[in-house]
Write an enzyme that holds these catalytic residues in place. Structure first.
Site, PDB file in Angstrom:
ATOM      1  N   LYS A 199     -14.475 120.769  23.894  1.00  0.00           N
ATOM      2  CA  LYS A 199     -15.750 120.443  23.097  1.00  0.00           C
ATOM      3  C   LYS A 199     -16.656 120.455  24.380  1.00  0.00           C
ATOM      4  O   LYS A 199     -16.488 119.617  25.615  1.00  0.00           O
ATOM      5  CB  LYS A 199     -15.392 118.882  23.081  1.00  0.00           C
ATOM      6  N   HIS A 226     -12.676 113.373  23.907  1.00  0.00           N
ATOM      7  CA  HIS A 226     -12.253 114.455  22.815  1.00  0.00           C
ATOM      8  C   HIS A 226     -11.514 115.642  23.737  1.00  0.00           C
ATOM      9  O   HIS A 226     -11.386 115.465  24.888  1.00  0.00           O
ATOM     10  CB  HIS A 226     -13.629 115.044  22.550  1.00  0.00           C
ATOM     11  N   HIS A 227     -10.981 116.699  23.016  1.00  0.00           N
ATOM     12  CA  HIS A 227     -10.130 117.775  23.765  1.00  0.00           C
ATOM     13  C   HIS A 227     -11.109 118.409  24.559  1.00  0.00           C
ATOM     14  O   HIS A 227     -12.204 118.563  24.846  1.00  0.00           O
ATOM     15  CB  HIS A 227      -9.814 118.612  22.525  1.00  0.00           C
ATOM     16  N   THR A 279     -23.929 120.671   8.502  1.00  0.00           N
ATOM     17  CA  THR A 279     -24.097 121.594   9.408  1.00  0.00           C
ATOM     18  C   THR A 279     -24.946 121.110  10.754  1.00  0.00           C
ATOM     19  O   THR A 279     -25.846 120.401  10.216  1.00  0.00           O
ATOM     20  CB  THR A 279     -24.924 122.775   8.529  1.00  0.00           C
TER      21      THR A 279
END
Length: 239
Positions: A151, A147-148, A92
């Site tokens: 993000k 990253h995509h 988390t």
């Protein structure tokens, strides 16, 4: 004959990581799902024992919790682990300083492993980066992460973790560059350069399920450990 399977309580089971954990546990003979804890509302998770977070105290017995939830639900799952005397593996993010301090205190009572990245490959990469930076302290160092397009954070948490390895090795941080394109799952390049030569250390993720597999690897390992704060490198036997 007594079962030797590790009983896993998945906290945050309705999220993307939680659903991946449920799939992998169902396919692994060494693991058993104790319960899938979800937030409010109905969730289609298949034929598993589901438990709303509001009834967390009613969870059946388990050997370890794997938590990929939200900071708002983190205090309750940490309290459950302390009450039951069971280990916690958590990914988390966004925890407050107070929650991180609570993790440190719980480490005196329980085995605790928190990580921003559960990829086994990234764990090994971080150690290689530290060693390379220590051996080549005068070289330029840059970290390029891709990253995509959706993000938002930049540099990524993984890039910052690798930067900590660089700083641990040579005493100063690297430079960072971030790219956002297409549907890239995650790529991290650590480059060390000097006159006439360049060293590149790269990790490429092509499937997000690698993070769930790494978390379950950690869960199996930590179920037999003594109280303490652990990192992914510990469950791989890295110094």
């Amino acid at each position: 004959m007594e079962s030797t399977r590790t009983r896993v309580l998945v906290h945050g089971a309705s999220g993307r990581m939680g659903r991946a954990l449920l799939r992998l546990i169902a396919a692994d003979a060494s693991l058993e799902l104790a319960a899938a804890v979800t937030g409010s509302g109905a969730h289609d998770l298949g034929d598993v024992v589901q438990l709303p977070a509001s009834r967390l105290e009613d969870a059946p017995d388990f050997d370890v919790v794997v938590d990929f939830s939200l900071p708002a639900g983190f205090d309750a799952v940490l309290a459950l682990c302390r009450q039951r005397g069971r280990p916690l593996v958590s990914g988390t993010t966004g925890l407050s300083d107070a929650q991180r301090e609570a993790l440190d205190r719980a480490g005196h009572e329980l085995p605790i492993l928190w990580s921003a990245n559960f990829s086994l490959g990234v764990t090994v990469l971080a150690e290689l980066v530290r060693r390379a930076a220590a051996a080549l302290p005068g070289w330029d160092c840059d970290i390029v992460e891709s990253h995509h397009v959706n993000k938002r954070d930049a540099p990524s948490g993984t890039a910052l973790m690798l930067g900590e390895s660089v700083e641990a090795g040579r005493g100063r941080p690297p430079a960072y560059a971030s790219l956002r394109a297409g549907d890239i799952v995650g790529e991290h390049l650590v480059q060390l350069a000097s006159a006439g030569e360049r060293l590149e250390l790269v990790h490429r993720a092509t499937d997000r399920e690698i993070f769930a597999r790494g978390a379950l690897h950690a869960a199996r390992w930590i179920a037999g450990e003594t109280p303490g704060r652990y990192a992914m490198k510990d469950c791989l036997g890295l110094d």
